[in-house]
Every structure is written in structure tokens, then in C-alpha cells.
Design a protein around this motif. Structure first.
Motif, mmCIF file in Angstrom:
data_model
loop_
_atom_site.group_PDB
_atom_site.id
_atom_site.type_symbol
_atom_site.label_atom_id
_atom_site.label_comp_id
_atom_site.label_asym_id
_atom_site.label_seq_id
_atom_site.Cartn_x
_atom_site.Cartn_y
_atom_site.Cartn_z
ATOM 1 N N MET A 1 21.430 -9.407 -4.597
ATOM 2 C CA MET A 1 20.708 -8.898 -3.443
ATOM 3 C C MET A 1 20.740 -9.936 -2.326
ATOM 4 O O MET A 1 20.573 -11.121 -2.587
ATOM 5 C CB MET A 1 19.252 -8.589 -3.811
ATOM 6 C CG MET A 1 19.071 -7.421 -4.743
ATOM 7 S SD MET A 1 17.333 -7.087 -5.150
ATOM 8 C CE MET A 1 16.791 -6.305 -3.672
ATOM 9 N N ASN A 2 20.890 -9.457 -1.114
ATOM 10 C CA ASN A 2 20.859 -10.381 0.008
ATOM 11 C C ASN A 2 19.435 -10.474 0.562
ATOM 12 O O ASN A 2 18.523 -9.781 0.101
ATOM 13 C CB ASN A 2 21.866 -9.971 1.088
ATOM 14 C CG ASN A 2 21.574 -8.604 1.678
ATOM 15 O OD1 ASN A 2 20.429 -8.180 1.693
ATOM 16 N ND2 ASN A 2 22.596 -7.925 2.141
ATOM 17 N N ARG A 7 13.730 -8.720 1.465
ATOM 18 C CA ARG A 7 12.590 -8.493 2.368
ATOM 19 C C ARG A 7 12.192 -7.020 2.390
ATOM 20 O O ARG A 7 11.009 -6.691 2.407
ATOM 21 C CB ARG A 7 12.917 -8.989 3.768
ATOM 22 C CG ARG A 7 12.841 -10.507 3.891
ATOM 23 C CD ARG A 7 12.927 -10.967 5.337
ATOM 24 N NE ARG A 7 14.215 -10.645 5.958
ATOM 25 C CZ ARG A 7 15.326 -11.371 5.820
ATOM 26 N NH1 ARG A 7 15.301 -12.454 5.065
ATOM 27 N NH2 ARG A 7 16.440 -11.009 6.422
ATOM 28 N N SER A 8 13.162 -6.131 2.373
ATOM 29 C CA SER A 8 12.872 -4.702 2.349
ATOM 30 C C SER A 8 12.142 -4.316 1.067
ATOM 31 O O SER A 8 11.164 -3.564 1.098
ATOM 32 C CB SER A 8 14.172 -3.912 2.477
ATOM 33 O OG SER A 8 13.920 -2.537 2.413
ATOM 34 N N LEU A 13 7.118 -2.959 -1.890
ATOM 35 C CA LEU A 13 6.142 -3.315 -2.919
ATOM 36 C C LEU A 13 4.769 -3.585 -2.316
ATOM 37 O O LEU A 13 3.750 -3.191 -2.880
ATOM 38 C CB LEU A 13 6.626 -4.524 -3.714
ATOM 39 C CG LEU A 13 7.808 -4.263 -4.649
ATOM 40 C CD1 LEU A 13 8.301 -5.572 -5.238
ATOM 41 C CD2 LEU A 13 7.417 -3.292 -5.737
ATOM 42 N N SER A 14 4.742 -4.260 -1.177
ATOM 43 C CA SER A 14 3.467 -4.536 -0.516
ATOM 44 C C SER A 14 2.802 -3.233 -0.071
ATOM 45 O O SER A 14 1.601 -3.039 -0.285
ATOM 46 C CB SER A 14 3.684 -5.455 0.680
ATOM 47 O OG SER A 14 2.469 -5.698 1.336
ATOM 48 N N ALA A 15 3.579 -2.350 0.541
ATOM 49 C CA ALA A 15 3.028 -1.060 0.976
ATOM 50 C C ALA A 15 2.534 -0.261 -0.224
ATOM 51 O O ALA A 15 1.456 0.349 -0.181
ATOM 52 C CB ALA A 15 4.070 -0.271 1.760
ATOM 53 N N GLY A 16 3.306 -0.274 -1.309
ATOM 54 C CA GLY A 16 2.890 0.429 -2.521
ATOM 55 C C GLY A 16 1.614 -0.140 -3.112
ATOM 56 O O GLY A 16 0.732 0.600 -3.545
#
Length: 99
Positions: A1-2, A7-8, A13-16
Motif C-alpha cells: 500500500m502506498n 491515509r484513505s 476507519l476513523s469515520a467508521g
């Protein structure tokens, strides 16, 4: 993963996480408030929503403790670069040991 994908994923995960917290708070308020109102004297019914709010505030504080440490200067939140580096290193180490 880049870096962009990481970050995406962290944003998702934060929003979830916050969506789950908001749902838990709503459920708590809707279920505990009637129970507390039923078991308190009539003159204290106005305090029924306070119990779930206090408990839920504690949950939110615990969720926020997982974030990188920061401090406020006026209305702006600032981060010490050394603390952020240590936080990132800790997260990388935790990810490496989990994999």
C-alpha cells in the motif's frame, strides 16, 4: 500500500469508529433515559438523560485518547513533531508485530 491508500484507509476507519460511537451513544440515550426516568422520583425526572450522556462522554474521551497527542494554542490544535514521530513509530511497530 502506498501513502495515499494508507491515509484513505485511516480516514475510513476513523469515520467508521465515530459512526459506531455515535450509534452507541444514541442507543444508550434512547434505552437508559426511560429506565432512569422510571426509577427516579418524579421531581428528578429531568436528570434521566444526564446518566447516559456522562457515560457516553467517557467513551468518547477513551476513543480520543487513541489519537496522537496534541495541545491547544488559542483555538488551534498543534502537534509536537517529536510526539507525532513517536506516535507513528509506535503504530508502525504495532502493525509490524500484528502482521
Amino acid at each position: 500500500m502506498n501513502g495515499v491508500q494508507i491515509r484513505s484507509a485511516e480516514r475510513v476507519l476513523s469515520a467508521g469508529t465515530w459512526l459506531i460511537v455515535a450509534g452507541a451513544m444514541l442507543y444508550s440515550i434512547l434505552t437508559v433515559t426511560p429506565l432512569a426516568a422510571e426509577h427516579t422520583p418524579d421531581e428528578w425526572d429531568w436528570t434521566a438523560p444526564i446518566l447516559p450522556l456522562v457515560v457516553d462522554a467517557a467513551v468518547v474521551i477513551v476513543v480520543r485518547l487513541d489519537a496522537a497527542p496534541g495541545f491547544r494554542i488559542g483555538k488551534h490544535l498543534r502537534y509536537d513533531p517529536a510526539d507525532v514521530r513517536a506516535y507513528v513509530d509506535q503504530r508502525k511497530h504495532a502493525d509490524a508485530t500484528a502482521a
